[in-house]
Scaffold this motif. Structure first.
Motif, PDB file in Angstrom:
ATOM      1  N   TRP A   1      -4.597 -13.260   7.053  1.00  0.00           N
ATOM      2  CA  TRP A   1      -3.240 -13.255   7.611  1.00  0.00           C
ATOM      3  C   TRP A   1      -2.238 -13.957   6.704  1.00  0.00           C
ATOM      4  O   TRP A   1      -1.032 -13.767   6.860  1.00  0.00           O
TER       5      TRP A   1
ATOM      6  N   HIS B   1      -3.061 -11.414  -0.401  1.00  0.00           N
ATOM      7  CA  HIS B   1      -3.532 -12.274   0.689  1.00  0.00           C
ATOM      8  C   HIS B   1      -4.643 -13.201   0.201  1.00  0.00           C
ATOM      9  O   HIS B   1      -5.142 -13.060  -0.911  1.00  0.00           O
TER      10      HIS B   1
ATOM     11  N   PHE C   1     -10.241  -8.414  10.917  1.00  0.00           N
ATOM     12  CA  PHE C   1      -8.821  -8.341  10.587  1.00  0.00           C
ATOM     13  C   PHE C   1      -8.318  -6.907  10.793  1.00  0.00           C
ATOM     14  O   PHE C   1      -7.238  -6.699  11.338  1.00  0.00           O
TER      15      PHE C   1
ATOM     16  N   THR D   1      -7.123  -5.768  14.211  1.00  0.00           N
ATOM     17  CA  THR D   1      -5.838  -6.244  14.729  1.00  0.00           C
ATOM     18  C   THR D   1      -4.685  -5.294  14.414  1.00  0.00           C
ATOM     19  O   THR D   1      -3.562  -5.534  14.846  1.00  0.00           O
TER      20      THR D   1
END
Length: 186
Positions: free
Chosen positions: A26, A38, A67, A70
């Motif tokens: 994130w 990232h 991840f 999401t």
């Protein structure tokens, strides 16, 4: 109990490291609509460097796959993400955890090989999806692949550099605490 079974400590390490991969995925800088820089790959490599190929690979794959869960745009390919990200931690651990002592050189090579393998697999998957599945024009695919390739290489270099620094700082404390040695030679 047989020695070759997955231990509770290994399972706990996979869970904790998967959570770190997920959370640090994130921490990102979007690059247009097609890519992002990232910190998730840093923890993919670090997982393998610290805990070896199996724990590192599973933590990398599960954390990255979670991840993907999401974002509706990524869910369908989450299983591919599991497979491609698995190789960052797996190869980092396979190379770095050989022998009885760890070296910075093996950590760098392991994280580098794992990150490079991921870049190749990710770009191959992207090509297949965009060109063969979605039927995009080859020139459009090439432009997107350049952007994805550049950001993936930046993510890879970041993963190698940061995981090598972090592992040098973290490994001695984990060894003193008796946490390491979960399925690979030290």
């Amino acid at each position: 109990m047989r020695e070759d079974r997955f231990s509770v400590r290994q399972l706990a390490a996979v869970g904790l490291l998967s959570a770190l991969v997920f959370v640090f995925s994130w921490v990102q800088i979007p690059i247009g609509d097609v890519a992002r820089i990232h910190l998730g790959n840093v923890f993919c490599a670090l997982s393998g460097l610290l805990f070896g190929p199996l724990v590192g690979g599973l933590a990398s794959g599960f954390g990255s796959m979670l991840f993907d869960f999401t974002n509706p745009a990524y869910i369908a390919e989450s299983w591919i993400t599991f497979l491609t990200k698995f190789f960052i931690g797996f190869l980092a651990g396979l190379i770095a955890c050989r022998g009885k002592t760890h070296t910075l050189r093996r950590d760098l090579v392991g994280a580098g090989v794992g990150s490079a393998a991921y870049v190749v697999l990710y770009l191959f998957k992207s090509f297949v999806v965009m060109y063969l599945v979605e039927g995009q024009a080859l020139q459009a695919v090439q432009v997107q692949l350049v952007t994805k390739g550049v950001t993936s290489v930046i993510n890879g270099v970041l993963a190698v550099a940061a995981s090598a620094v972090l592992v040098q700082a973290i490994r001695p404390s984990l060894e003193r605490a008796g946490v390491l040695g979960l399925g690979h030679a030290h």
